[in-house]
Every structure is written in C-alpha cells, then in structure tokens.
Design a protein around this motif. Structure first.
Motif: not given
Lengths: 152, 69
Positions: A1-15
C-alpha cells in the motif's frame, strides 16, 4: 500500500497523516484556542516524524524498524514488543476498571471498552493466524491410517 | 542449537556485513545467529546453508551447544 513511498519515509508519513487527522478533529471540535491545539499537535507529530526519519539512518535494530527495512529477527522483536505492550494495556485497563468499579466512578466504561477491544483483537488474531488454518489431519482417513506402535 | 556460521564465514574471509548482504538480512541478525541468540527461520536456514554450500544439517546441529556458550 505504501510501496510508492521510500522505506525511510513510511513511518514519518504515517505520523504526519495521523497528526493531520487528529488536527482535523480539533478543528471540527472548535473552541476558543483550537489553533493553539492544532499547532501543538503539528509540532509534536512533526517532531516525532523527524525523530523517526533520523532514527531510520542508524545501523541497528531500532533504525531498521524505524526505516521499514526490518528482517525476520527484527520483525520478531517488534512483534514481541507489541505483544508486551498489549499485555500491559490489558492489565492496566483491568486495574483501571477494577478501581473505577470499587469507587463507583462514572469513568469505568473506557477501561471496559479497552479490555473488550484487546480481547476481541486477540480472538481476531487467533482466527486470522491460527484457527482458520486448522484442517483435519491427512492421516485421519481409515484407509491410510498407520497402526500405532503403542496400540495393544 | 550449535551452528557453523561463524566458522564458515571466517574460513571464507567474509565479513558479517557481506554475509548479511548476501542473505538479505541485517548485520545484527548475522551476529545474533553466530552467537546462538537467534534461531533463524527454516527459509533463512536453508539460504544460509545454500550460501555456504553445505547441507542444512551440517550448518545447524540441534544436538550441539549454542555457539555463544
């Protein structure tokens, strides 16, 4: 679902997303100082997102988890930690409910809701990961049943 | 459970980071496996054995003591 966001940005993006949803709730709630609360939420969530982004650069287990690049051992660590958190929440909710009932407080129900949700979550987990996988054993067919060595 | 990951790695002159990169796991996980603090999953155990060119039962000995002890 979040694969279009780089791994390092996934948790910050959720926050950031969670902060935006919570800020929207504060805007809907209104009140005199709504902008102050929204600013506070924005600062806290932006700070958390930045902290996770920085942690993700570290070459350790926390960095791997923060950076969404955990391997099987690190995922297991995270799973155990979440299980511990679940247990702590359930015990705390039970204590809260017990105290609230003992002193006839009106705020007993949030503890009951938390207890109920954790219990239902556990049952949902059993269903999703365990019970749903159970099938009759292949060797229950009488034609293929091997004689037990301990049968007299 | 004893394993021969450290032994095989040092024999080949590989670093833990190189083995980790080849296996697709973190360096910390290779360290944990070598020290016997973490038992890898079956797929990872087979990947390790295949990487070192040994049968899995040669890499992992269930009757042996932990490597870290």
């Amino acid at each position: 679902m979040m694969s279009f966001i780089g791994p390092r940005w996934r948790k910050p993006a959720w926050m950031v997303l969670a902060g935006a949803v919570f800020a929207a709730a504060l805007v809907i709630r209104g009140g005199r100082y709504w902008w102050l609360w929204v600013s506070l939420v924005a600062i806290v969530m932006a700070g958390r997102a930045f902290l996770f982004y920085m942690l993700a650069a570290e070459d350790d287990d926390v960095g791997a988890l923060a950076g969404s690049r955990a391997d099987e051992r690190q995922n297991l660590l995270s799973l155990r930690s979440r299980a511990l958190a679940f247990n702590v929440i359930a015990v705390a909710a039970f204590i809260g409910l017990t105290v609230a009932v003992a002193i006839r407080a009106s705020w007993w129900w949030p503890f009951a809701v938390i207890l109920g949700i954790t219990g239902l979550g556990y049952l949902a987990g059993l269903r999703a990961y365990g019970i749903a996988e159970e099938r009759p054993a292949d060797d229950t067919d009488a034609q293929h049943e091997a004689p037990s060595p301990i049968r007299s | 459970m004893r394993n021969r990951v450290r032994e095989q790695r040092t024999q080949r002159g590989l670093s833990q980071a190189e083995v980790a990169a080849a296996l697709g796991v973190s360096r910390q996980t290779v360290i944990s496996i070598e020290n016997g603090r973490y038992l890898p999953s079956l797929p990872l155990a087979f990947r390790i054995a295949r990487f070192f060119g040994l049968p899995v039962e040669k890499m992992f000995d269930p009757d042996g003591e932990e490597a870290g002890r």
